[in-house]
Scaffold this active site. Sequence first.
Site, mmCIF file in Angstrom:
data_model
loop_
_atom_site.group_PDB
_atom_site.id
_atom_site.type_symbol
_atom_site.label_atom_id
_atom_site.label_comp_id
_atom_site.label_asym_id
_atom_site.label_seq_id
_atom_site.Cartn_x
_atom_site.Cartn_y
_atom_site.Cartn_z
ATOM 1 N N LYS A 245 52.599 53.029 37.850
ATOM 2 C CA LYS A 245 51.877 53.820 36.841
ATOM 3 C C LYS A 245 50.440 54.110 37.247
ATOM 4 C CE LYS A 245 52.888 50.609 34.316
ATOM 5 N NZ LYS A 245 52.785 49.498 33.378
ATOM 6 N N ARG B 195 50.543 43.982 45.425
ATOM 7 C CA ARG B 195 49.479 44.900 45.021
ATOM 8 C C ARG B 195 48.111 44.218 44.935
ATOM 9 N NH1 ARG B 195 50.806 46.585 38.770
ATOM 10 N NH2 ARG B 195 50.637 44.508 37.857
ATOM 11 N N ARG C 274 55.132 39.145 31.184
ATOM 12 C CA ARG C 274 54.857 40.583 31.044
ATOM 13 C C ARG C 274 56.129 41.409 31.233
ATOM 14 N NH1 ARG C 274 50.784 40.066 35.384
ATOM 15 N NH2 ARG C 274 50.926 42.297 35.721
ATOM 16 N N ARG D 96 45.112 40.759 41.263
ATOM 17 C CA ARG D 96 44.722 40.507 39.876
ATOM 18 C C ARG D 96 45.064 39.079 39.497
ATOM 19 N NH1 ARG D 96 47.475 45.373 36.764
ATOM 20 N NH2 ARG D 96 47.947 43.608 35.422
ATOM 21 N N ARG E 208 52.593 50.376 24.051
ATOM 22 C CA ARG E 208 53.441 49.351 24.635
ATOM 23 C C ARG E 208 54.453 48.822 23.630
ATOM 24 N NH1 ARG E 208 50.322 47.718 29.177
ATOM 25 N NH2 ARG E 208 51.180 45.940 30.286
HETATM 26 P P1 ADP Z 1 50.820 45.358 33.693
HETATM 27 O O1 ADP Z 1 51.465 46.673 33.309
HETATM 28 O O2 ADP Z 1 51.044 45.000 35.109
HETATM 29 O O3 ADP Z 1 51.162 44.245 32.770
HETATM 30 P P2 ADP Z 1 48.240 46.286 32.660
HETATM 31 O O4 ADP Z 1 47.042 46.484 33.498
HETATM 32 O O5 ADP Z 1 48.859 47.499 32.052
HETATM 33 O O6 ADP Z 1 49.250 45.528 33.606
HETATM 34 O O7 ADP Z 1 47.928 45.261 31.472
HETATM 35 C C1 ADP Z 1 47.336 44.014 31.703
HETATM 36 C C2 ADP Z 1 47.254 43.214 30.405
HETATM 37 O O8 ADP Z 1 46.421 43.902 29.448
HETATM 38 C C3 ADP Z 1 48.577 43.028 29.679
HETATM 39 O O9 ADP Z 1 49.292 41.941 30.200
HETATM 40 C C4 ADP Z 1 48.115 42.796 28.234
HETATM 41 O O10 ADP Z 1 47.609 41.482 28.070
HETATM 42 C C5 ADP Z 1 46.944 43.750 28.118
HETATM 43 N N1 ADP Z 1 47.353 45.086 27.626
HETATM 44 C C6 ADP Z 1 47.330 46.252 28.340
HETATM 45 N N2 ADP Z 1 47.775 47.279 27.580
HETATM 46 C C7 ADP Z 1 48.089 46.763 26.367
HETATM 47 C C8 ADP Z 1 48.594 47.311 25.159
HETATM 48 N N3 ADP Z 1 48.891 48.626 25.035
HETATM 49 N N4 ADP Z 1 48.789 46.474 24.109
HETATM 50 C C9 ADP Z 1 48.497 45.185 24.206
HETATM 51 N N5 ADP Z 1 48.026 44.591 25.313
HETATM 52 C C10 ADP Z 1 47.809 45.365 26.388
#
Ligand code: ADP
Length: 213
Positions: free
Chosen positions: A13, A128, A172, A160, A89
Amino acid sequence: MRLVIFGPQGAGKGTQGARLQEKYAVPAIATGDIFRWAIATEGGELGAKVKEYVQAGRLVPNELTIQVVLERICADDCKDGFLLDGFPRNRAQAEALDEFLEERGIPLDAAVVIDVPEDVSLSRILGRRACLRCGRNYSVDSPPSNPWTCDVCGGQVVSRADDLDESAVRQRLELYHQQTKPLTAYYQERGVLRQIDGTGGPDEVFDRIVAAL
Ligand code: ADP
Ligand code: ZN
């Protein structure tokens, strides 16, 4: 162009978001980047609120996440559109976004879901790396030109923290299957779903997305 993009962790993404941002001249807004940046900037109120959730691989509470995103898309640079990566999400977030856009008469153009099998997803997560400062993505297969220094901003390129914690990674992925994947049906019903095969190289996947849009 108003887009949302979702898919399991490691689907690409972030990489595709950066390319789409350039092609369609709309800002790519990644909630994960916003939260990580808030955590890295010590002393901030948002960072303190979201830290425990992000580190454990749990979702930040809807109310706070929705507020952050809706505020962000009200900014001037979003007047011609935006690309949301990592939001919505879950169903409550999707409904909040729809309601907000409907009130303003600006519907979503497309919801892009990138599909990859679980083994691809896991190996990409392990490989990554990202810039601590600007969020630009790299990987062990496509590193920056100077060892682990960002080509764009000179920031430090690292894994990360939440990718190094295996139980947080599993958490996740599980949350994705439970809460985010069902958005496929939600957007299908609304006629905006574009399903993309995320296997293969970044150029290949990008071409598929552009063709679907
Ligand atoms: P990944 O898709 O690899 O989990 P992201 O960078 O999208 O990584 O998200 C990292 C963290 O940020 C998530 O594990 C969550 O804790 C938080 N997060 C991101 N987007 C959302 C969302 N839309 N709602 C709730 N928590 C979120
Ligand atoms: Zn950078």
